[in-house]
Structures are given as C-alpha cells and as structure tokens.
Scaffold this motif. Structure first.
Motif, PDB file in Angstrom:
ATOM      1  N   ASN A 134      -7.742  80.591  24.670  1.00  0.00           N
ATOM      2  CA  ASN A 134      -8.482  81.631  23.801  1.00  0.00           C
ATOM      3  C   ASN A 134      -9.278  81.366  22.759  1.00  0.00           C
ATOM      4  O   ASN A 134      -9.770  82.289  22.043  1.00  0.00           O
ATOM      5  CB  ASN A 134      -7.328  82.783  23.379  1.00  0.00           C
ATOM      6  N   GLY A 135      -9.616  80.088  22.351  1.00  0.00           N
ATOM      7  CA  GLY A 135     -10.478  79.796  21.454  1.00  0.00           C
ATOM      8  C   GLY A 135      -9.655  79.002  20.225  1.00  0.00           C
ATOM      9  O   GLY A 135     -10.282  78.602  19.291  1.00  0.00           O
ATOM     10  N   THR A 136      -8.274  79.467  20.442  1.00  0.00           N
ATOM     11  CA  THR A 136      -7.460  78.619  19.329  1.00  0.00           C
ATOM     12  C   THR A 136      -6.126  78.080  20.028  1.00  0.00           C
ATOM     13  O   THR A 136      -5.810  77.021  19.582  1.00  0.00           O
ATOM     14  CB  THR A 136      -6.858  79.971  18.384  1.00  0.00           C
ATOM     15  N   VAL A 137      -5.656  78.745  20.898  1.00  0.00           N
ATOM     16  CA  VAL A 137      -4.486  78.109  21.384  1.00  0.00           C
ATOM     17  C   VAL A 137      -4.570  78.267  23.148  1.00  0.00           C
ATOM     18  O   VAL A 137      -4.994  79.143  23.652  1.00  0.00           O
ATOM     19  CB  VAL A 137      -3.194  79.125  21.097  1.00  0.00           C
ATOM     20  N   PHE A 138      -3.899  77.226  23.616  1.00  0.00           N
ATOM     21  CA  PHE A 138      -3.929  77.082  25.082  1.00  0.00           C
ATOM     22  C   PHE A 138      -2.330  77.430  25.191  1.00  0.00           C
ATOM     23  O   PHE A 138      -1.423  77.152  25.117  1.00  0.00           O
ATOM     24  CB  PHE A 138      -4.217  75.447  25.763  1.00  0.00           C
ATOM     25  N   THR A 139      -2.205  78.569  26.292  1.00  0.00           N
ATOM     26  CA  THR A 139      -1.144  79.054  26.738  1.00  0.00           C
ATOM     27  C   THR A 139      -0.816  78.790  28.249  1.00  0.00           C
ATOM     28  O   THR A 139      -1.796  79.177  29.078  1.00  0.00           O
ATOM     29  CB  THR A 139      -0.795  80.406  26.706  1.00  0.00           C
ATOM     30  N   CYS A 140       0.154  77.792  28.297  1.00  0.00           N
ATOM     31  CA  CYS A 140       0.567  77.274  29.750  1.00  0.00           C
ATOM     32  C   CYS A 140       0.663  78.412  30.842  1.00  0.00           C
ATOM     33  O   CYS A 140       1.755  79.499  30.703  1.00  0.00           O
ATOM     34  CB  CYS A 140       1.632  76.485  29.666  1.00  0.00           C
ATOM     35  N   LEU A 192       4.516  71.070  30.743  1.00  0.00           N
ATOM     36  CA  LEU A 192       4.681  72.287  30.027  1.00  0.00           C
ATOM     37  C   LEU A 192       5.282  73.343  31.066  1.00  0.00           C
ATOM     38  O   LEU A 192       5.068  73.470  32.270  1.00  0.00           O
ATOM     39  CB  LEU A 192       3.161  72.676  29.779  1.00  0.00           C
ATOM     40  N   ASP A 193       6.016  74.283  30.423  1.00  0.00           N
ATOM     41  CA  ASP A 193       6.419  75.300  31.452  1.00  0.00           C
ATOM     42  C   ASP A 193       5.528  76.539  30.935  1.00  0.00           C
ATOM     43  O   ASP A 193       4.806  76.590  29.917  1.00  0.00           O
ATOM     44  CB  ASP A 193       7.947  75.750  30.965  1.00  0.00           C
ATOM     45  N   VAL A 194       5.876  77.485  31.607  1.00  0.00           N
ATOM     46  CA  VAL A 194       5.026  78.801  31.459  1.00  0.00           C
ATOM     47  C   VAL A 194       5.536  79.372  30.147  1.00  0.00           C
ATOM     48  O   VAL A 194       6.448  79.746  29.711  1.00  0.00           O
ATOM     49  CB  VAL A 194       5.307  79.793  32.663  1.00  0.00           C
ATOM     50  N   GLY A 195       4.164  79.677  29.484  1.00  0.00           N
ATOM     51  CA  GLY A 195       4.360  80.313  28.180  1.00  0.00           C
ATOM     52  C   GLY A 195       4.239  79.156  27.101  1.00  0.00           C
ATOM     53  O   GLY A 195       4.020  79.638  25.763  1.00  0.00           O
ATOM     54  N   ASP A 196       4.442  77.907  27.234  1.00  0.00           N
ATOM     55  CA  ASP A 196       4.547  77.022  26.204  1.00  0.00           C
ATOM     56  C   ASP A 196       2.981  77.040  25.818  1.00  0.00           C
ATOM     57  O   ASP A 196       1.991  77.205  26.459  1.00  0.00           O
ATOM     58  CB  ASP A 196       4.510  75.379  26.683  1.00  0.00           C
ATOM     59  N   GLN A 197       2.717  76.522  24.410  1.00  0.00           N
ATOM     60  CA  GLN A 197       1.571  76.482  23.848  1.00  0.00           C
ATOM     61  C   GLN A 197       1.179  75.097  23.135  1.00  0.00           C
ATOM     62  O   GLN A 197       1.971  74.452  22.638  1.00  0.00           O
ATOM     63  CB  GLN A 197       1.594  77.723  22.676  1.00  0.00           C
ATOM     64  N   VAL A 198      -0.046  74.884  23.353  1.00  0.00           N
ATOM     65  CA  VAL A 198      -0.660  73.650  22.712  1.00  0.00           C
ATOM     66  C   VAL A 198      -1.969  74.200  22.037  1.00  0.00           C
ATOM     67  O   VAL A 198      -2.571  74.592  22.132  1.00  0.00           O
ATOM     68  CB  VAL A 198      -0.948  72.650  23.905  1.00  0.00           C
ATOM     69  N   TYR A 199      -2.064  73.440  20.816  1.00  0.00           N
ATOM     70  CA  TYR A 199      -3.118  73.973  19.631  1.00  0.00           C
ATOM     71  C   TYR A 199      -3.308  72.923  18.812  1.00  0.00           C
ATOM     72  O   TYR A 199      -2.622  71.618  19.014  1.00  0.00           O
ATOM     73  CB  TYR A 199      -2.680  74.883  19.163  1.00  0.00           C
TER      74      TYR A 199
END
Length: 223
Positions: A134-140, A192-199
C-alpha cells in the motif's frame, strides 16, 4: 637359236614360279585373315561374357545393399515422422502478464527521517502484483516463501534501512560512515502467513536519515 630357246625356257620357268608364289601368298593371306577374324570374334564373345558376369554381380550386390539399407531407411522415416508429430503436437505458450502474481517494486520517497520508529514510505510504486503493498506496508495475501530486497542511497553518516516482519527485525542495509553519498543493499527470505506484514524502518546513528529517490524496495512471492 639354242640361246634363244634357253632364254624362252628361263622366262617360262620364272613365270611359273611367280604364279605359284602368287597362289601360295594368296592362300597364306586368306588363311591369316580367317585366323584374325576368328581371334576378334573370340575376344568379342569373351568381352560379352565378362560384361554379363559383371552385370550379374552388380545386380546381386545392389539387391544385397537394398536388403541392408531397407531397415535403416524405415528407421529414418519413423524418426522423421515422430519429430514432425512432436513438432505439430507441441505448441509454444508465450508468457502472459499475470497481474495476480504477488510482488512489488517501489522507489523510496525522498525525505528525511528523524525517528527510528518511523515507517519508510514508497513512492512511486513501479509494480504491485496482487495489490498487497500500500506504499508503506506489504501485507501477505497468501502463505508462502517470500524474498525482500532493499537498496539505500544516502549522504547521512552511518545511516541505513532495516527490514521488519511484523515487530521482528530481519536485516540491515548499512551505508557506512562516509558523510558523502553512500550506497548499501540487503535481502531477506522469509516465510509469511496470511496477514503477516513486512515494512522498512530507518537506521539512525546521529539525528536524521536522508534518502535519495533512487533507493528502492522490492518483494516477491517465490514459492
């Protein structure tokens, strides 16, 4: 008179001898010619027999070669037909653009960060397959193995960028201690599992971290 008669007898004797010689020469000549013709006919007959024998041998060898080459020719034909068949049945499928493939690449926004708890912004976003960034965080969006890579260009002394998964720090791209422009990069492979976030978060040694707009952040699902 006697001398004249002797002369006549001599002439007659020479004439008779000459006639006999002519007859004998003719007979010898005829015999030689007949013998020569006989030799020529024999040679012709011999040559004809030799040619017939040669022709027979050639035909016999040709038949043997046909018998030997026939299985090889059939084998080549079968291979050629198989190749043609495989070429007909196989069709090349060109790669199609798949917008649902999960992955993204973004440049990092040119700005100055003063807090190590800030989240680094990405702009512009160059690719965003699956719309998970989303321009800030990647959500799996789906579980799997992911690879993330960040490259940083800064003139901040001892500055850098950290990759985070949720609240866990993964890796650090450290730009060094030279106050001039420095570059650094680092990668991280993570499940990553669903909902994990990378930033990304800034690594600040002194007071601020200034980013050049050529810095970039990339993530992609590899399995």
């Amino acid at each position: 008179m006697l001398h004249f008669l002797n002369f006549v007898w001599c002439v007659a004797f020479v004439f008779i001898i000459g006639e006999k010689g002519s007859v004998y020469s003719l007979a010898v000549s005829n015999s030689s010619e007949e013998y020569g013709y006989y030799n020529i006919y024999n040679k012709i007959d011999s040559m004809q027999k030799a040619f017939q024998t040669l022709e027979t041998n050639v035909q016999r060898k040709n038949n043997m070669l046909r018998q030997i080459l026939q299985p090889i020719t059939k084998m080549d034909d079968n291979i050629e037909m198989s190749d043609q068949s495989s070429q007909v049945t196989k069709t090349v499928q060109p790669l199609q653009k798949n917008d649902t493939a999960v992955g993204f690449t973004t440049r990092l926004q040119q700005t100055t960060y003063s807090s190590s708890s800030s989240i680094i912004q990405g702009s512009p976003i160059l690719y965003n397959g699956g719309n998970a960034y989303n321009g800030t965080v990647f959500t799996c969006p789906s579980p799997g193995l992911y690879l993330f890579h960040v490259s940083v260009l800064t003139n901040t002394e001892r500055g850098g960028i950290r990759i985070y998964k949720n609240s866990q720090q993964l890796t650090l791209a450290f730009a060094g201690s030279d106050p001039q422009w420095n570059g650094a990069s680092v990668s991280a492979a993570v499940w990553l599992d669903v909902g994990d976030q990378v930033y990304l978060r800034p690594h600040i040694y002194s007071s601020t971290l200034h980013l050049d707009p050529n810095s970039a952040f990339t993530g992609v699902k590899i399995n």
